[in-house]
Design a protein around this motif. Structure first.
Motif, short mmCIF file in Angstrom:
data_model
loop_
_atom_site.label_atom_id
_atom_site.label_comp_id
_atom_site.label_asym_id
_atom_site.label_seq_id
_atom_site.Cartn_x
_atom_site.Cartn_y
_atom_site.Cartn_z
N VAL A 44 0.88 -1.15 0.06
CA VAL A 44 -0.04 0.04 -0.07
C VAL A 44 0.84 1.35 -0.07
O VAL A 44 0.61 2.12 -0.72
N ALA A 45 2.01 1.29 0.65
CA ALA A 45 2.82 2.56 0.82
C ALA A 45 3.52 2.58 -0.67
O ALA A 45 3.56 3.65 -0.84
N LEU A 46 3.92 1.55 -1.32
CA LEU A 46 4.67 1.52 -2.49
C LEU A 46 3.69 2.04 -3.52
O LEU A 46 4.11 3.01 -4.48
N LEU A 47 2.48 1.81 -3.49
CA LEU A 47 1.27 2.10 -4.22
C LEU A 47 1.05 3.62 -3.92
O LEU A 47 1.06 4.43 -5.06
N ALA A 48 1.25 4.24 -2.71
CA ALA A 48 0.73 5.44 -2.50
C ALA A 48 2.01 6.24 -2.92
O ALA A 48 1.95 7.30 -3.20
N ARG A 57 13.13 -9.42 -7.48
CA ARG A 57 12.26 -9.36 -6.53
C ARG A 57 10.97 -9.60 -6.91
O ARG A 57 10.42 -9.21 -7.96
N ASP A 58 10.21 -10.67 -6.16
CA ASP A 58 9.02 -11.14 -6.58
C ASP A 58 7.82 -10.40 -5.66
O ASP A 58 7.74 -10.51 -4.59
N VAL A 59 7.26 -9.28 -6.37
CA VAL A 59 6.26 -8.52 -5.65
C VAL A 59 4.90 -8.96 -6.62
O VAL A 59 4.32 -7.95 -7.17
N GLY A 60 4.64 -10.20 -6.72
CA GLY A 60 3.41 -10.65 -7.43
C GLY A 60 2.29 -10.44 -6.52
O GLY A 60 2.10 -10.19 -5.16
N PRO A 61 1.00 -10.55 -7.19
CA PRO A 61 -0.26 -10.44 -6.28
C PRO A 61 -0.29 -11.31 -5.15
O PRO A 61 -1.04 -11.30 -4.22
N ALA A 62 0.24 -12.65 -5.43
CA ALA A 62 0.36 -13.79 -4.13
C ALA A 62 0.99 -13.34 -3.07
O ALA A 62 1.05 -13.97 -1.90
N SER A 63 2.14 -12.46 -3.19
CA SER A 63 2.96 -12.03 -2.14
C SER A 63 2.32 -11.48 -0.96
O SER A 63 1.40 -10.46 -1.49
N PRO A 64 2.65 -11.13 0.17
CA PRO A 64 2.32 -10.30 1.13
C PRO A 64 1.91 -9.06 0.77
O PRO A 64 0.97 -8.18 0.88
N SER A 65 3.02 -8.42 0.38
CA SER A 65 3.34 -6.99 -0.01
C SER A 65 2.28 -6.78 -0.98
O SER A 65 1.39 -5.65 -1.38
#
Lengths: 128, 252
Positions: free
Chosen positions: A6-10, A52-60
Motif C-alpha cells: 500500500v505504501a509503495l502504491l501510495a 524481487r517477486d512482488v506478485g499479487p500472491a506475495s504479502p506486499s
C-alpha cells in the motif's frame, strides 16, 4: 506485509502526480499532465525489478492487489457523485461518441491482427 | 434523537463503502436475472451510479450527485480525486513487463492507435455537437477512450462536472457496447486467437468492456485482451491531457 504494498502504491501515485504537476507547469498548463500514467509505469517498473517477486500472491502484493480490486467500486462512487443531471441534455453526444469509437476500433482489429501474426503472411489475405 | 446526518458525516467513508457495496450487489443481481450475464455487473453498477446521481441532482439541484445528500457525503470522498487516482494506479499491477514485451510491436501499436482513434472519434463528435472549448472537446474525446481517461483528463484540464459526466457517459456507452457486441462480431473480425485478442484489447482499451466481451466470446482469450487494455488507460491518461489536448488546441 500488505502495508509495504500500500505504501509503495501510495508513494508511486504521489511521485507520479507530483511529476505530472511539474510537467504541467513546465508546459504552461495549469493542469496535471499524465501524472496517473507516470505513476502506473513507476509501479510496474518497481514491482518487476529483477530478483524481487512482488506478485499479487506475495504479502506486499496483496496490499496493491486490494486497491486494484477496489477500482470498479471507486469508479461507481465517482459516477454517483457526478453532475449527471446537467449532462443529460447532451445524451445524444455521449451515445454517438461512444458508438463511433467502438465501430472505428472493430474496423481496425482485422488489419492490425494481420500485422501481429507477421507481415510475411500477406498473401494469405482472403475476402470473406 | 440522534442527529443521523451528523453521525453519517462523521463516518462518511464507511457509509460510502456500504452504499457502493449495495449498488454493486443490486447490479450483480440485475446482471444475472435481467441481463442473463450479457452485460457485465460492473457496467450496470456504473450506470446505476450515474442514474442515482442524475436523480439526486434533479432532487437537490446540486452539482455533486448523491454526495449532495448530507447522509451520503462520504460518497464524494470515496469517489473523489485522491481515491480515484490511487485505485487506477493500482490496476497497473495486473500487467507484467515481460507480457508487454511478448505482446510485440503490433500490440503496442494497437494501444497507441486505439487511444488516438477513440479520442479523434469522440472529439469529432463533440465538435459536431457544437462544443468549442478545446479542454471540453479533449475531455469528450478522452471519454470515448475510456470512462477513466475521460474524468482524469477533465479533472486535469479543469472542465465542469457536467462535461466530465458526459465523458463518463461516452465511455460507459463504449464499455457496454463492447461487452454486448464483441461475441456477435468476433468471427467477422477474426477474433479467435491470442494475437488478435491482444490487438483487440489495445484498440478497444476499456478494460471492463474488453474482459467482459472476451469472456462472453472465449474465456481463453481474456488475459491477452486484458493485458493490452491495461496499458491503454495509462497511455490515455498520459496522452489525452497533454499531447492530444495540445493538438485539439492547435486545430480548434
Amino acid at each position: 506485509m500488505p502495508i509495504y504494498g500500500v505504501a509503495l502504491l501510495a508513494g508511486c501515485t504521489l511521485v507520479g502526480l507530483f511529476v505530472g504537476d511539474l510537467i504541467g507547469a513546465a508546459m504552461g498548463l495549469e493542469a496535471n499532465v499524465g501524472g496517473v500514467g507516470i505513476a502506473m509505469l513507476l509501479l510496474l517498473a518497481l514491482t518487476n525489478l529483477p530478483g524481487r517477486d512482488v506478485g499479487p500472491a506475495s504479502p506486499s502484493g496483496a496490499g496493491v492487489q486490494f486497491w486494484s480490486l477496489m477500482y470498479i467500486p471507486i469508479i461507481v462512487a465517482m459516477a454517483a457523485k457526478q453532475n449527471v443531471a446537467a449532462a443529460v441534455s447532451g445524451g445524444a453526444m455521449a451515445i454517438t461518441a461512444g458508438t463511433l469509437a467502438v465501430l472505428a476500433g472493430f474496423a481496425l482489429v482485422p488489419l492490425l491482427s494481420h500485422l501481429a501474426r507477421g507481415g510475411g503472411q500477406r498473401g494469405e489475405r482472403r475476402d470473406d | 434523537m440522534i442527529d443521523v446526518a451528523r453521525f453519517a458525516d462523521a463516518n462518511g467513508l464507511l457509509v460510502a463503502f456500504v452504499f457502493v457495496g449495495l449498488v454493486m450487489l443490486v447490479s450483480a443481481v440485475l446482471a444475472r436475472q435481467v441481463g442473463r450475464g450479457r452485460v457485465h455487473a460492473s457496467a450496470i453498477a456504473i450506470a446505476l451510479g450515474l442514474v442515482l446521481a442524475w436523480a439526486a441532482g434533479v432532487d437537490t439541484g446540486g452539482k455533486n450527485g448523491v454526495a449532495d445528500y448530507p447522509l451520503l457525503a462520504g460518497v464524494g470522498v470515496l469517489g473523489g480525486a485522491m481515491f480515484r487516482d490511487f485505485a487506477i494506479v493500482a490496476t497497473a499491477f495486473g500487467a507484467r513487463v515481460t507480457d508487454l514485451r511478448a505482446a510485440g510491436l503490433a500490440g503496442a501499436l494497437s494501444i497507441l492507435i486505439g487511444v488516438v482513434l477513440s479520442f479523434a472519434a469522440g472529439a469529432a463528435v463533440a465538435i459536431g455537437f457544437g462544443v468549442t472549448d478545446p479542454a471540453e472537446i479533449a475531455t469528450i474525446g478522452a471519454g470515448a477512450a475510456t470512462y477513466i481517461v475521460g474524468p482524469v483528463t477533465g479533472a486535469s484540464l479543469g472542465v465542469s462536472s457536467s462535461i466530465i459526466s458526459l465523458s463518463i457517459a461516452a465511455g460507459l456507452v463504449k464499455a457496454v457496447l463492447v461487452m454486448v457486441a464483441t461475441p456477435l462480431i468476433a468471427r467477422r473480425i477474426g477474433l479467435d486467437n491470442p494475437a488478435s485478442a491482444m490487438v483487440y484489447g489495445g484498440l478497444m482499451g476499456t478494460t471492463s468492456g474488453v474482459t467482459g466481451g472476451l469472456a462472453a466470446t472465449d474465456p481463453k482469450l481474456v488475459p491477452y485482451g486484458a493485458m493490452t487494455s491495461t496499458f491503454y488507460t495509462g497511455l490515455g491518461c498520459l496522452m489525452a491531457p497533454s499531447v492530444l489536448y495540445l493538438v485539439v488546441k492547435a486545430l480548434v
